[in-house]
Scaffold this active site. Sequence first.
Site, PDB file in Angstrom:
ATOM      1  N   GLY A  36     -18.012   0.470   8.606  1.00 28.23           N
ATOM      2  CA  GLY A  36     -17.001   1.464   9.023  1.00 28.23           C
ATOM      3  C   GLY A  36     -15.704   1.295   8.242  1.00 28.23           C
ATOM      4  N   ILE A  79     -12.394   0.223   9.041  1.00 26.97           N
ATOM      5  CA  ILE A  79     -11.685  -1.061   9.063  1.00 26.97           C
ATOM      6  C   ILE A  79     -12.665  -2.211   8.826  1.00 26.97           C
ATOM      7  CG2 ILE A  79     -10.143  -2.541  10.423  1.00 26.97           C
ATOM      8  CD1 ILE A  79      -9.445   0.164  11.941  1.00 26.97           C
ATOM      9  N   SER A 102      -6.944  -1.643  20.594  1.00 31.09           N
ATOM     10  CA  SER A 102      -6.101  -0.526  20.120  1.00 31.09           C
ATOM     11  C   SER A 102      -4.805  -0.426  20.907  1.00 31.09           C
ATOM     12  CB  SER A 102      -6.889   0.782  20.284  1.00 31.09           C
ATOM     13  OG  SER A 102      -6.035   1.895  20.089  1.00 31.09           O
ATOM     14  N   THR A 138      -3.688   2.127  21.861  1.00 28.67           N
ATOM     15  CA  THR A 138      -3.873   3.219  22.821  1.00 28.67           C
ATOM     16  C   THR A 138      -3.729   2.729  24.254  1.00 28.67           C
ATOM     17  OG1 THR A 138      -5.435   4.164  21.285  1.00 28.67           O
ATOM     18  CG2 THR A 138      -5.495   5.050  23.487  1.00 28.67           C
ATOM     19  N   TYR A 172     -11.828   6.782  25.669  1.00 26.90           N
ATOM     20  CA  TYR A 172     -11.849   5.814  24.550  1.00 26.90           C
ATOM     21  C   TYR A 172     -10.864   4.677  24.845  1.00 26.90           C
ATOM     22  CZ  TYR A 172     -10.279   3.562  20.318  1.00 26.90           C
ATOM     23  OH  TYR A 172      -9.904   2.605  19.417  1.00 26.90           O
ATOM     24  N   LYS A 228     -11.381   0.391  25.788  1.00 28.52           N
ATOM     25  CA  LYS A 228     -10.725  -0.761  25.150  1.00 28.52           C
ATOM     26  C   LYS A 228     -10.073  -1.639  26.216  1.00 28.52           C
ATOM     27  CE  LYS A 228     -11.788   0.025  20.896  1.00 28.52           C
ATOM     28  NZ  LYS A 228     -12.721  -0.876  20.203  1.00 28.52           N
ATOM     29  N   ASN A 249      -7.548  12.536  12.771  1.00 32.86           N
ATOM     30  CA  ASN A 249      -6.352  11.766  12.438  1.00 32.86           C
ATOM     31  C   ASN A 249      -5.514  12.452  11.354  1.00 32.86           C
ATOM     32  OD1 ASN A 249      -8.369   8.921  12.979  1.00 32.86           O
ATOM     33  ND2 ASN A 249      -6.673   9.506  14.261  1.00 32.86           N
ATOM     34  N   LEU A 250      -4.235  12.156  11.371  1.00 38.70           N
ATOM     35  CA  LEU A 250      -3.279  12.813  10.485  1.00 38.70           C
ATOM     36  C   LEU A 250      -3.568  12.634   9.001  1.00 38.70           C
ATOM     37  CD1 LEU A 250      -0.574  14.315  10.027  1.00 38.70           C
ATOM     38  CD2 LEU A 250       0.570  12.089  10.164  1.00 38.70           C
ATOM     39  N   ARG A 266      -0.083  18.450  20.736  1.00 37.44           N
ATOM     40  CA  ARG A 266      -1.509  18.217  21.003  1.00 37.44           C
ATOM     41  C   ARG A 266      -1.598  17.503  22.352  1.00 37.44           C
ATOM     42  NH1 ARG A 266      -4.922  14.448  16.857  1.00 37.44           N
ATOM     43  NH2 ARG A 266      -3.405  12.897  17.592  1.00 37.44           N
TER      44      ARG A 266
HETATM   45  C1  WQD Z   1      -0.913  10.694  14.529  1.00 35.96           C
HETATM   46  C2  WQD Z   1       0.191  11.719  14.691  1.00 35.96           C
HETATM   47  C3  WQD Z   1      -0.426  13.658  15.948  1.00 35.96           C
HETATM   48  C4  WQD Z   1      -3.255  15.340  13.108  1.00 35.96           C
HETATM   49  C5  WQD Z   1      -5.279   7.673  17.063  1.00 35.96           C
HETATM   50  C6  WQD Z   1      -5.993   7.088  18.216  1.00 35.96           C
HETATM   51  C7  WQD Z   1      -5.703   5.615  18.308  1.00 35.96           C
HETATM   52  C8  WQD Z   1      -5.990   4.950  16.998  1.00 35.96           C
HETATM   53  C9  WQD Z   1      -5.230   5.621  15.870  1.00 35.96           C
HETATM   54  C10 WQD Z   1      -8.180   3.990  17.208  1.00 35.96           C
HETATM   55  C11 WQD Z   1       0.229  12.302  16.096  1.00 35.96           C
HETATM   56  C12 WQD Z   1      -0.068  14.015  14.503  1.00 35.96           C
HETATM   57  C13 WQD Z   1      -2.345  14.507  13.727  1.00 35.96           C
HETATM   58  C14 WQD Z   1      -2.824  16.630  12.644  1.00 35.96           C
HETATM   59  C15 WQD Z   1      -0.616  16.155  13.439  1.00 35.96           C
HETATM   60  N1  WQD Z   1      -7.373   4.972  16.747  1.00 35.96           N
HETATM   61  N2  WQD Z   1      -1.058  14.906  13.876  1.00 35.96           N
HETATM   62  N3  WQD Z   1      -1.511  16.981  12.824  1.00 35.96           N
HETATM   63  O1  WQD Z   1      -3.384   9.958  17.888  1.00 35.96           O
HETATM   64  O2  WQD Z   1      -1.590   8.365  17.024  1.00 35.96           O
HETATM   65  O3  WQD Z   1      -3.913   7.568  17.293  1.00 35.96           O
HETATM   66  O4  WQD Z   1      -5.611   7.006  15.881  1.00 35.96           O
HETATM   67  O5  WQD Z   1      -7.884   2.972  17.724  1.00 35.96           O
HETATM   68  O6  WQD Z   1      -6.529   5.106  19.312  1.00 35.96           O
HETATM   69  O7  WQD Z   1      -5.485   7.688  19.368  1.00 35.96           O
HETATM   70  O8  WQD Z   1      -3.392   9.168  15.485  1.00 35.96           O
HETATM   71  O9  WQD Z   1      -3.649  10.292  13.320  1.00 35.96           O
HETATM   72  O10 WQD Z   1      -4.550  11.446  15.393  1.00 35.96           O
HETATM   73  O11 WQD Z   1      -2.091  11.298  15.037  1.00 35.96           O
HETATM   74  O12 WQD Z   1       0.574  16.490  13.603  1.00 35.96           O
HETATM   75  O13 WQD Z   1      -3.611  17.433  12.090  1.00 35.96           O
HETATM   76  O14 WQD Z   1      -0.067  12.790  13.804  1.00 35.96           O
HETATM   77  O15 WQD Z   1       0.122  14.620  16.844  1.00 35.96           O
HETATM   78  O16 WQD Z   1       1.579  12.521  16.445  1.00 35.96           O
HETATM   79  P1  WQD Z   1      -2.993   8.840  17.008  1.00 35.96           P
HETATM   80  P2  WQD Z   1      -3.510  10.589  14.774  1.00 35.96           P
END
Ligand code: WQD
Length: 344
Positions: free
Chosen positions: A14, A16, A128, A130, A153, A157, A203-204, A299
Amino acid sequence: MLHSKKVLVTGGAGYIGSHTVVALSQAGYEPIILDNFSNSSATVIAALEDILGKPIKYYQKDCCDIKAVREVFVKESIDGIIHFAASKAVGESVEKPLQYYDNNINSLLVILKLVKEFGVNHLVFSSSCTIYGQPEKIPVTEETVSQPAASPYGNTKKICEDILKDVVVSKAGVKIVSLRYFNPIGAHSSSKIGELPIGTPGNLIPYLTQVAAGLRDKLTVFGHDYNTIDGTCVRDYIHVTDLSDAHVKALQFLERDQTTDLYDVFNLGTGAGTSVMEIINSFEGITGITLNYALGDRRPGDIEQIYASVDKARSALRWQASLGINEALMDAWNWQKSLTNGYE
Ligand code: WQD
């Protein structure tokens, strides 16, 4: 000749996990991958062998299948385990809670039963940030009280951390650390391994690089009316290479420790927060690409801001992140460009 210590890396193909396999091997361990490739690809094994210049042993097995996993423990004398194998998409966990509870908890129970059966006494668990939910105070320390999980999820954890603590309290003779990741981003500097989201990235960063690569039309910024520096959410983005190095340090922390039963938790972040708009501006600045993005609605389930206090990991693990946002974004962009059809 001294044999390298064998470290079983579940979920080692995976995102990481694969970067941690590189870090383990380069630190002199023999990583052994156990992965069912349900959310990864066997091509990662070849990429790892390319980076390391040596063969990597792997077993394609489901971590929930104790009979199958026991065969690995019988065959290999395992010195330590890093347990990544789990389902990890927050949104998907809301739609399929039973799949998440079944996979994430049963895979850990299988590992713990075999740890006991085979006397493996060093275990590093992938947790996490989270579990903190939206903390009242930031940066969050490991003593920050976790909030009710915002997703199945995140709840898996929390439950897994409680199971680990109870096993150690039972004097099972095992030493365990849970590593609470903040937001892992970026890719190995070789661009041979990186994040491989299946389908539309949640993810972003992967979504952003797919927009930059022209694979998607536009990035939507989820919310711009938060009480933050520029109204967009703040996270602690940590380079996946720094994160994987921390796993080696965690294993060495367990090896140094002279007790027989130990449980501890560590935040793995940079200690600094970055907003979504700051990420976009940094990406445009270092690549010269103008990103097509729009400010959209929040979101559901997102927290406003979080970043880590990393003092504990710095002192006990003798680790701290050294790579910055720009390096992570450039590595993520180079990885995206290396993907033949953009996705895998
Ligand atoms: C980051 C920021 C979104 C997509 C997640 C899991 C967490 C961990 C890390 C596993 C947020 C914003 C996102 C987009 C956006 N994973 N965003 N437009 O939600 O902080 O954490 O990943 O352990 O458990 O929850 O990460 O990358 O989804 O979002 O604006 O198209 O980017 O709103 O503020 P998140 P993310």
